[in-house]
Design an enzyme around this catalytic site. Structure first.
Site, short mmCIF file in Angstrom:
data_model
loop_
_atom_site.label_atom_id
_atom_site.label_comp_id
_atom_site.label_asym_id
_atom_site.label_seq_id
_atom_site.Cartn_x
_atom_site.Cartn_y
_atom_site.Cartn_z
N ARG A 122 0.73 -1.09 -0.04
CA ARG A 122 -0.09 0.09 0.00
C ARG A 122 0.80 1.33 -0.01
NH1 ARG A 122 -2.63 2.50 4.68
NH2 ARG A 122 -3.99 4.27 3.88
N HIS B 10 -2.48 11.03 1.14
CA HIS B 10 -2.17 10.57 2.21
C HIS B 10 -1.89 11.75 3.10
CE1 HIS B 10 -0.77 7.16 5.19
NE2 HIS B 10 -0.74 8.05 5.95
N GLU C 237 -7.28 8.37 6.09
CA GLU C 237 -7.79 8.76 7.31
C GLU C 237 -8.28 10.48 7.31
OE1 GLU C 237 -5.02 6.32 10.25
OE2 GLU C 237 -4.30 8.21 9.90
N ASN D 159 -7.63 1.17 9.36
CA ASN D 159 -6.60 1.56 10.05
C ASN D 159 -7.11 1.33 11.67
OD1 ASN D 159 -5.66 2.07 7.65
ND2 ASN D 159 -5.02 4.17 7.99
N TYR E 128 -5.61 0.67 15.26
CA TYR E 128 -4.48 0.58 16.27
C TYR E 128 -4.79 0.48 17.70
CZ TYR E 128 -1.16 2.09 12.45
OH TYR E 128 -0.70 2.29 11.24
N GLU F 154 -4.22 -0.93 8.02
CA GLU F 154 -2.78 -0.49 8.79
C GLU F 154 -3.36 -1.23 10.12
OE1 GLU F 154 -1.71 3.53 9.13
OE2 GLU F 154 -1.93 3.89 7.30
#
Length: 444
Positions: A115, A160, A206, A346, A348, A411
């Site tokens: 990616r 991004h 994001e 994504n 985390y 991610e």
């Protein structure tokens, strides 16, 4: 039950696992994990994609090479005090020049997907107000070809966080509806030059993080905010994030509509968006805190996804913000009916959610109207929520809310403030193993 419709791509950080002096704890736990995995009856599908990820500004360097001009991040990181250690992306890891060796390492690791994001300022240095920079086009053509030669699938993100600084200077970038024209123009060039080989496109990475940090707290470019959220020279932390988000959503819809009508049938690719996700767990079983967890998602994730999928902002945002929320046009609503082939997740971390609408929250702890009257914190009674709480829950939430739109985990990883050499990486091995287990539970 979800396997056939629940396509997931895990992008993770690879770290050296060999120690010069192996710890017995690491060895014993590693053997234990291997024994557990050997007994596992559920396996990832044959064509499951394991990959790594990068972003243009963080990796490429070559900030004024081959016709590229300044991006918003080039300008931002050059301002004293904006970055704690004074670092910048002028060279970064020099991926622009070193990508063949980086791809060799990926091939050696055995990953089957990569990616990456494109630098908008490298392709259109002045946006739609200037010419296409063929130096940038040629670079990405060579790179995409080299990725494919190694049997690796490119997942390409159009932006991004980084945009040509020209658009900030001309009209204030995401605060101005004009940017939709610029983004659609940029997307058209990328689809035309790379779409015959790129089969997975993400419009944004994001955008929720981008607008919160760029327009509420001011810690990302264009560094706009107002008190009590930050100490910026200009901005309105209550209104500008809503305006910027609205223009990003409309830009996404325009790019998807362009791809659907002019490129997708021939190129046979997919297009989606990548969101940062946080699982919000109610800090108590009270109805107020359970509703607060719902509001936290509305003011973070579904803020962007609901308009793209359903053509409207989440109910919780509409009830609290009222007329402060911008309105979509009829054309926007028409485009939103088929605006995602997949959602990139994504994931985390997770947070506890505490109600501040019907309860009293400590001053300075968040919980403002702009945040949905929710105080989010990683601790409860001094204890962390724990890992991997959130991965399985987040994937199931997105699957159920958005009616089985395919999900890719774009991610996931383990970051820490440690500049030492991490060879005996017990914590990261455990973290990744736990998250993979959570991923398997969600896929079941």
């Amino acid at each position: 039950m979800y396997l056939s419709q629940f396509t997931l791509w895990l992008c993770f950080i690879i770290t050296t696992l060999v120690s010069l002096s192996s710890s017995s704890r690491w060895y014993d736990d590693h053997i234990s994990l291997k024994e557990i995995n050997a007994k596992e009856t559920f396996h990832f599908p044959k064509h499951f994609l394991f990959g790594t990820a990068s972003s243009a500004y963080q990796y490429e360097g070559a900030y004024l090479t081959d016709g590229k001009t300044l991006s918003n991040w080039d300008v931002f990181t050059n301002i004293s005090g904006k970055i704690a250690d004074g670092s910048h992306g002028k060279v970064a890891v020099d991926h622009y020049h070193r990508y063949p060796g980086d791809l060799d390492l990926m091939e050696d690791l055995g990953v089957n997907s990569y990616r990456l994001s494109l630098s908008w300022a490298r392709i259109l240095p002045k946006g739609r107000f200037g010419d296409v920079n063929m130096g940038g086009i040629d670079h990405y053509n060579r790179m995409i070809n080299d990725i494919l030669k190694r049997g690796i699938e490119p997942f390409v993100t159009l932006t991004h966080y980084d945009i040509p600084q020209e658009l900030e200077y001309r009209y204030g970038s995401w605060l101005n509806p004009q940017i939709r024209e610029d983004f659609e123009h940029y997307a058209n060039i990328c689809f035309r030059h790379f779409g015959d080989r790129v089969k997975f496109w993400s419009t944004f990475n994001e955008p929720n993080v981008q607008v919160i940090l760029g327009y509420r707290t001011g810690t990302y470019p264009p560094s706009r905010c107002s008190k009590p959220f930050g100490n910026c020279s200009c901005g309105n932390s209550y209104i500008e994030p809503l305006v910027a988000a609205h223009n990003i959503i409309r830009s996404h819809l325009a790019a998807v509509n362009l791809y659907r009508t002019k490129f997708q049938e021939q190129q046979r690719g997919q297009i989606g968006i990548v969101m940062n996700t946080i699982w919000f767990e109610p800090i108590s079983d009270s109805l107020a805190d359970r509703l607060a967890a719902d509001r936290a998602q509305a003011f973070y994730l579904t803020w962007f996804l609901d308009p793209v999928v359903f053509g409207r902002y989440p109910r919780e945002m509409r009830e609290i913000l009222g007329d402060d929320l911008p309105e979509f046009t009829k054309d926007d609503l028409k485009s939103s009916k088929n605006a995602l082939d997949f959602i990139g997740i994504n994931q985390y971390t997770s947070r506890y959610a505490k109600d501040c609408l019907h309860s009293v929250c400590e001053p300075g702890k968040g919980g403002s109207r702009a945040e949905g009257f929710v105080y989010a914190n990683a601790l409860k009674d001094g204890l962390h929520l724990g890992e991997p709480v959130g991965m399985e829950e987040m994937l199931m939430y997105a699957t159920e809310r958005y009616k089985n739109i395919p999900l890719y985990v774009t991610e996931n990883g383990f970051g820490e403030n440690n500049t030492g050499v991490l060879l005996n990486d017990y914590q990261r091995v455990k973290f990744m193993s736990n998250y993979l287990d959570a991923l398997k539970r969600a896929m079941r």
